[in-house]
Design an enzyme around this catalytic site. Structure first.
Site, mmCIF file in Angstrom:
data_model
loop_
_atom_site.group_PDB
_atom_site.id
_atom_site.type_symbol
_atom_site.label_atom_id
_atom_site.label_comp_id
_atom_site.label_asym_id
_atom_site.label_seq_id
_atom_site.Cartn_x
_atom_site.Cartn_y
_atom_site.Cartn_z
ATOM 1 N N GLU A 1 1.018 -1.146 0.024
ATOM 2 C CA GLU A 1 -0.058 -0.216 -0.015
ATOM 3 C C GLU A 1 0.909 1.244 0.043
ATOM 4 O OE1 GLU A 1 -2.083 -0.938 3.556
ATOM 5 O OE2 GLU A 1 -2.876 -2.509 2.780
ATOM 6 N N LEU B 1 -6.109 -1.675 -0.374
ATOM 7 C CA LEU B 1 -5.854 -1.690 0.835
ATOM 8 C C LEU B 1 -6.582 -3.150 1.421
ATOM 9 C CD1 LEU B 1 -7.049 1.046 3.461
ATOM 10 C CD2 LEU B 1 -6.576 -1.310 3.866
ATOM 11 N N ALA B 2 -5.567 -4.149 1.325
ATOM 12 C CA ALA B 2 -6.075 -5.685 1.359
ATOM 13 C C ALA B 2 -5.082 -6.367 1.663
ATOM 14 C CB ALA B 2 -6.963 -5.984 0.133
ATOM 15 N N GLU B 3 -4.656 -6.590 3.153
ATOM 16 C CA GLU B 3 -3.494 -7.437 3.317
ATOM 17 C C GLU B 3 -3.751 -8.844 3.038
ATOM 18 O OE1 GLU B 3 -4.984 -5.250 5.174
ATOM 19 O OE2 GLU B 3 -3.100 -3.644 5.181
ATOM 20 N N PHE C 1 2.028 -1.228 8.368
ATOM 21 C CA PHE C 1 2.669 -1.352 9.627
ATOM 22 C C PHE C 1 2.628 -3.105 9.739
ATOM 23 C CE2 PHE C 1 2.044 2.929 9.669
ATOM 24 C CZ PHE C 1 2.892 3.627 10.708
ATOM 25 N N ALA C 2 3.578 -3.412 10.729
ATOM 26 C CA ALA C 2 3.546 -4.955 10.911
ATOM 27 C C ALA C 2 2.102 -5.345 11.496
ATOM 28 C CB ALA C 2 4.652 -5.266 11.862
ATOM 29 N N ASP C 3 1.697 -4.381 12.454
ATOM 30 C CA ASP C 3 0.369 -4.837 13.177
ATOM 31 C C ASP C 3 -0.751 -5.170 11.999
ATOM 32 O OD1 ASP C 3 1.997 -2.700 13.943
ATOM 33 O OD2 ASP C 3 0.738 -2.634 15.726
ATOM 34 N N HIS D 1 0.109 0.332 16.068
ATOM 35 C CA HIS D 1 1.240 0.903 15.184
ATOM 36 C C HIS D 1 2.660 0.607 15.727
ATOM 37 C CE1 HIS D 1 -2.160 3.073 13.294
ATOM 38 N NE2 HIS D 1 -1.376 3.149 12.353
HETATM 39 C C1 LIG Z 1 -6.072 -3.106 7.360
HETATM 40 C C2 LIG Z 1 -5.125 -1.393 7.218
HETATM 41 N N1 LIG Z 1 -4.193 -1.488 6.466
HETATM 42 C C3 LIG Z 1 -3.599 -0.475 6.179
HETATM 43 C C4 LIG Z 1 -3.875 0.745 6.914
HETATM 44 C C5 LIG Z 1 -2.822 1.673 6.780
HETATM 45 N N2 LIG Z 1 -3.693 2.837 6.398
HETATM 46 C C6 LIG Z 1 -4.259 3.836 7.308
HETATM 47 S S1 LIG Z 1 -5.236 4.948 6.611
HETATM 48 C C7 LIG Z 1 -5.048 4.301 5.177
HETATM 49 C C8 LIG Z 1 -5.759 4.880 4.086
HETATM 50 C C9 LIG Z 1 -7.247 4.678 4.196
HETATM 51 O O1 LIG Z 1 -7.882 5.191 3.147
HETATM 52 P P1 LIG Z 1 -9.595 5.426 3.242
HETATM 53 O O2 LIG Z 1 -10.103 4.121 3.549
HETATM 54 O O3 LIG Z 1 -9.761 6.116 1.977
HETATM 55 O O4 LIG Z 1 -9.670 6.337 4.277
HETATM 56 P P2 LIG Z 1 -9.304 8.081 4.392
HETATM 57 O O5 LIG Z 1 -7.934 8.083 5.387
HETATM 58 O O6 LIG Z 1 -8.967 8.403 2.769
HETATM 59 O O7 LIG Z 1 -10.462 8.691 4.928
HETATM 60 C C10 LIG Z 1 -4.153 3.306 5.286
HETATM 61 C C11 LIG Z 1 -3.809 2.245 4.120
HETATM 62 C C12 LIG Z 1 -4.702 0.650 8.095
HETATM 63 N N3 LIG Z 1 -5.206 1.429 8.879
HETATM 64 N N4 LIG Z 1 -5.571 -0.830 8.234
#
Ligand SMILES: Cc1ncc(C[n+]2csc(CCOP(=O)(O)OP(=O)(O)O)c2C)c(N)n1
Ligand SMILES: Cc1ncc(C[n+]2csc(CCOP(=O)(O)OP(=O)(O)O)c2C)c(N)n1
Ligand SMILES: [Mg+2]
Ligand SMILES: [Mg+2]
Lengths: 321, 354, 321, 354
Positions: free
Chosen positions: A29, A58-60, A83-85, A127
């Site tokens: 990501e 966004l899909a681990e 993040f590892a989490d 985190h």
């Molecule tokens: C399962 C997961 N993977 C990665 C992340 C890291 N991360 C935090 S916010 C973000 C982007 C989120 O985008 P969106 O869903 O469009 O929300 P926005 O921040 O744009 O409101 C990512 C990849 C996370 N929080 N959760």
């Protein structure tokens, strides 16, 4: 030889691999256009293109699962968890699909999963995690955790060359704080332990960010001769090096940053209690984060993460035993 | 040659644009082998020769046979637990299949994994894990690699109606749609997920979802092996020519319990009766009879083959306990999947005239 | 008092709870109309209806996540994983949402997750897992693992009454093989260890299916007096009972069915090596499944799972130490 | 009272069928507070008073304000990281919010969790976890409980465009659709997921998916707070009257970086410029001016409130290290979520005339 930060060493390993082996691609990501949350792949997309430096959804689970698929048809994917989490969201694909594949079907799964892990900067409960023990308990996954820039590069090369799934625990807190001389070009650091500092009165066994903590805690501890053993690899675990250090030092403090129960340190301590028992001149002391989520606020986080003082104290007590 | 009144004339059956007579017989053979092997395995299970549990695809033979038959040697498959015919078409022998069920050394996984949890990597297949539908992501990843390398190949996997409720279904569908990957998803709608009927699984037929992921979704009679072939062939054409993924919903019925222990009390008898009339093997057999094929001889041949296989499998050794700890990790060089068997005559014809 | 199998005891606890507390509902795949893959909830739907005995979609993350949601607005969901192995698909919701909720927000999450676990019947790599250590390493989740019918019922009652997420490890191999007298009505078994058989020469520490194995392995071991400590609860871990047994017996064999590395047994051994060191008259010996997926074929599975012979041998060697 | 040429007449603005003037002012206040608090927090962050990272919802204030305003005290919310106005509407004070950002003892989580990761359980909110969009399932579960108990309440949660790629989105949508639950899903489409644009996340706008799950999907101007309120009010009506879930896509724009460290280089300047013209606060302010409201005074009031809150928060202590180990488990009785504040005048009117 060049002096690099831990983070630069990781970038350099990835860049070298992408240049040397067209089968290698990095996926995750925001690693492409943005260069990654920690800028590990900064600028990569310009040199290697968006196919080999892939911005994923966004899909681990998909990141791991697709990497497995790509690997079994000949690619060498390197996945980044932001993040590892977040590996918790791809856990099933990692432990059940990737980890058990070769045992079940003789089919190798050469994937590397980079896991920016650890706390120390108010990352809070989601985190700051150190999930390595979860992978250690899941057969079929190798786990490495460098503490120096040189090992960060060498272990990442070795991980990517390895025909098995390898979890590469890269500690966020070391990214810019740790610097060191790094050999030029591609080299492999073996999945074995390393004596960070030799000693004879007591050995501190640790890995990742705890190596620095251990070194500074024992730099000058009332003149005692304290060894620091940097495990570097958790799977395989270098039992020989561990037992050898125990034989030489007779007193052991095991340190890890992860939550105490069933952590890597528990396995190390159990190993020593079983196979190093006769060499022991005292209890196998453990220092780790207590079993709480890693809190956000600095005074709370400081109270939870193992620091120099706790390690010092543990060593002093054991030396006095 | 049987010619009862029910037998249609060749004209009624008609030529198939893409399947020559030999192909149509191959399809039938694959289904007969699947059913025969599974029936044999079930009786071996009853005799205590098959450890653990046992799952079969009785009544669904056309779904795996038809779809797998459209795949080329270079294509890659993740075959699921109701899809034995696909293994047969890729080239796994009845002996190795029965050995697999019995946990023998000669089984595809040499006893490491059980019953339907296998895939022959030399034949381009990744064996399924139990977690459903995890293999959708593996198939998606294989297709991603094909696209990245610019190869005209596709990946295909099957999964059930119930499996569509899980997150991995979505992550795979979404990823495949975003990257427009050469992957074929076969949704095997057999009316139940274990004991759970469709209305407890989804409010809307999942085939409707394909459009919301940006690719084609088609519904096929999953009990007509030639219709299954047609749908898979078209999906493959779309995939290898850059047209992206296809979701094929094969409508069929699980005619046995979820596994050997399941008495299926929860299924209305009428539903089973009704589906019996649509048995995929009877239907293809009728076609072939109409085309003058000696289907009786075919059945006899298949039975003989299975008898021999069962005897051979039963004579095979169990794995040695010492081997239990080997192979958790790959020691040497990693070797990617090999190519599978692809009996369809189309692959030996120029692409234009398939 | 009634004599019940381990499985009947679990059913009875669930039935009693559904009758006694309208906040309780059970949810899972095929638990309603079918009565569950192992028939634990057989007939429940007729007595309690499909709202309280809920057939869910095939979605483990949703099962856990929806249970959390229902719990924080006042229900007491009991989730069934069809097999413990499938918790990998709901892992994130369990460890990150349920497990960390109370620490972060003071919001209690009273859910129970039933996990039919363990091997011994050719279930293969995906129907034989013992994932308890994964939860032990994740703060905020209690973990219990009964070995008798009486404890199965009492621990399940206690789990459902507990205001926290509790993983209830029910061992499939014990379902119909273990029988015992079970008190009538609702009672709670404390989350503490139990001396299954007192002894003084050596203690075997175990839980779940390994308790029977330990008991039969040590029933008559060259006349030695061998204690068997049944942990019953893994979180909280009854450190006092463990250290007390070590003090009395001085020799310890730790047995668990899970894969060796970072297993519950590793934590127990590490605990003893640190806090029971002075009482030890020999190494802390461990018996567990080696780090391989649990194979399907009987000879392979038998070679991997800890059995009576391996425990006997371990005890003999240690006694001779 | 300002009356520049841009100011519309009351006739032009018009009455709102469901919002009285006091409500419309409340909505504006909530947005002003959100922006003011976040701006203050950002400057505190620059001064090193806010540990870790910092996220805000600049430009998206209408999405959380409008939706939360339609929720009753008994409804339950999972508020996400761009949705501060929802916390304000439920009754979390500016002081507690700023204390939360600074990791002080007086923060909503007393320093246990950081920045936007909070929710006041006494006010009917479950604080978000980082893993996105996990809270969709928690909201679905709350709605499930409401339906099982026959209560006329709903659950509402927000999530971003990027989050729709994850499995939990699907499992929640599917489950809610199958059980026809009283849940409102607000998809906050702010054009980016961190640096990832929409076309890398999905091939088809996710609002299209609602139909494939069997319930309503609507697209709303996420920068018009009253339009957001209308959509949420209708969705809530549908939910509590047994009509099932609603997916509301709020189209908006993330006007700041993903977090404090993000310079947003990847966003075309024109895109930002264009969206500046649709600022939700300017738009509501214009409406209010047209209705004769002294918006200047309102702004001044809000600023004063924030100044006071910041001072109070800064004076508050950090949590004591000893407290770090407490509360991993609940020791006493479990206490469900409490009721939140619900300022909308509609709830004090008979349902018919809301
Ligand atoms: C399962 C997961 N993977 C990665 C992340 C890291 N991360 C935090 S916010 C973000 C982007 C989120 O985008 P969106 O869903 O469009 O929300 P926005 O921040 O744009 O409101 C990512 C990849 C996370 N929080 N959760
Ligand atoms: C993630 C996961 N959860 C639960 C199970 C247990 N299980 C095995 S098959 C099955 C039903 C599957 O139904 P469907 O997807 O329709 O496939 P079918 O068996 O009907 O072909 C279930 C619940 C599983 N295999 N994987
Ligand atoms: Mg099905
Ligand atoms: Mg977004």
């Amino acid at each position: 030889m060049a002096t690099m930060t831990y983070l630069q060493a990781i970038s350099s390993a990835l860049r070298d691999e992408l240049r040397a082996d067209e089968r290698v691609l990095v996926m995750g990501e925001d690693i492409g256009v943005f260069g990654g949350a920690f800028k590990v792949t900064d600028g990569f997309i310009d040199e290697f293109g968006s196919d080999r430096v892939m911005d994923t959804p966004l899909a681990e689970s998909a990141i791991i699962g697709c990497a497995v698929g790509a690997a079994v048809v000949g690619l060498r994917p390197v996945c980044e968890m932001q993040f590892a989490d977040f590996i918790s969201c791809g856990f099933d694909q990692l432990v059940n699909v990737a980890g058990k594949m070769h045992y079940r079907q003789g089919l190798a799964v050469p994937i590397t999963v980079r896991l920016p892990s650890g706390g120390g900067f108010s990352g809070g409960p989601f985190h700051s995690q150190n999930p390595e023990a979860l992978f250690m308990h899941s057969p079929g996954i190798k786990v490495v955790a460098p503490s120096t820039a040189q090992d960060a590069k060498g272990l990442l090369h070795a991980a990517i060359h390895d025909p098995n799934p390898v979890c590469f625990m890269e500690h966020k807190h070391l990214y810019r704080r740790v610097k060191g001389d790094v050999p030029d070009g591609v080299y492999e650091t073996p999945f074995t332990a390393r004596v960070a500092r030799p000693g004879s009165d007591l050995v501190v066994i640790c890995y990742g960010a705890m190596v620095d903590v251990a070194l500074s805690a024992t730099e000058d501890l009332d003149g005692a001769s304290i060894e620091v053993l940097d495990l570097r690899s958790l799977v395989p675990l270098d039992e020989e090096a561990i037992l050898d250090a125990v034989a030489r030092c007779s007193k052991v403090v095991v340190v890890d940053e992860a939550n105490l129960t069933c952590a890597a340190g528990a396995q190390v301590a159990a190993l020593i209690a079983e196979k190093g028992f006769e060499d022991l001149d005292g209890p196998v002391v453990r220092v780790a984060s207590p079993d709480v989520p890693i809190p956000f606020s600095p005074p709370l986080e400081a109270a939870v993460l193992p620091g120099v003082d706790r390690v010092k104290e543990a060593c002093r007590e054991l030396l006095a035993y | 040659m049987a010619t009862d009144i029910a037998t249609p004339t060749p004209e009624q059956v008609g030529e198939h644009q893409h399947l020559q007579l030999a192909d149509r017989i191959w399809l039938h053979r694959a289904m007969l082998l699947m059913r025969g092997i599974e029936e044999r395995a079930m009786s071996l299970y009853r005799q205590g020769k098959v450890p653990g549990s046992f799952y079969d695809g009785f009544g669904q033979e056309a779904v795996s046979a038809g779809a797998a038959f459209a795949m080329s040697p270079e294509d890659r498959l993740c075959i699921l637990h109701r899809d034995l015919a696909a293994h047969i078409i890729r080239g796994v022998t009845p002996t190795r299949i029965l050995s697999q069920y019995m946990g023998r050394a000669g089984g595809v996984t040499a006893g490491r994994d059980g019953n339907v949890h296998f895939g022959d990597r030399q034949l381009g297949c990744v064996g399924m894990v139990s977690m459903l539908p995890d293999m959708m992501l593996v198939a998606t990843g294989m297709a991603m690699a094909f696209k990245l390398r610019g190869e005209a190949r596709c990946a295909l996997t099957w999964f059930g109606d119930g499996s569509t409720s899980r997150g991995d279904f979505h992550e795979a569908m979404n990823w495949a749609g975003v990257q427009k990957l050469p992957v074929v998803f076969v949704l095997e709608n057999n009316q139940y997920a274990y004991s759970t009927p469709l209305d407890k699984q989804f409010a809307v037929d999942p085939v409707e979802r394909a459009a919301a992921y940006g690719f084609a979704g088609v519904t096929v009679d999953g009990n007509d092996v030639e219709a299954m072939f047609d749908a898979a062939r078209e999906a493959r054409e779309r995939a290898v020519s850059g047209g992206g993924p296809t979701l094929i919903e094969a409508v069929t019925m699980r005619m046995h319990g979820h596994a050997a222990h399941d008495d299926m009390k929860y299924v209305p008898r009428e539903q089973v009766e009704e589906w019996k009339l649509r048995d995929p093997i009877d239907r293809q057999e009728k076609r072939l009879r109409g085309l003058g094929v000696d289907v009786g001889a075919l059945r006899a041949e298949v039975t003989a083959e299975i008898d021999a296989a069962a005897a051979e499998a039963l004579a095979g050794p169990m794995p040695s306990p010492e081997s239990a700890l080997d192979g958790v990790f790959c020691a040497g060089e990693s070797e990617p999947l090999g190519d599978g068997q692809a009996p369809w005559s189309g692959f030996s014809r120029p692409r234009g005239d398939r």
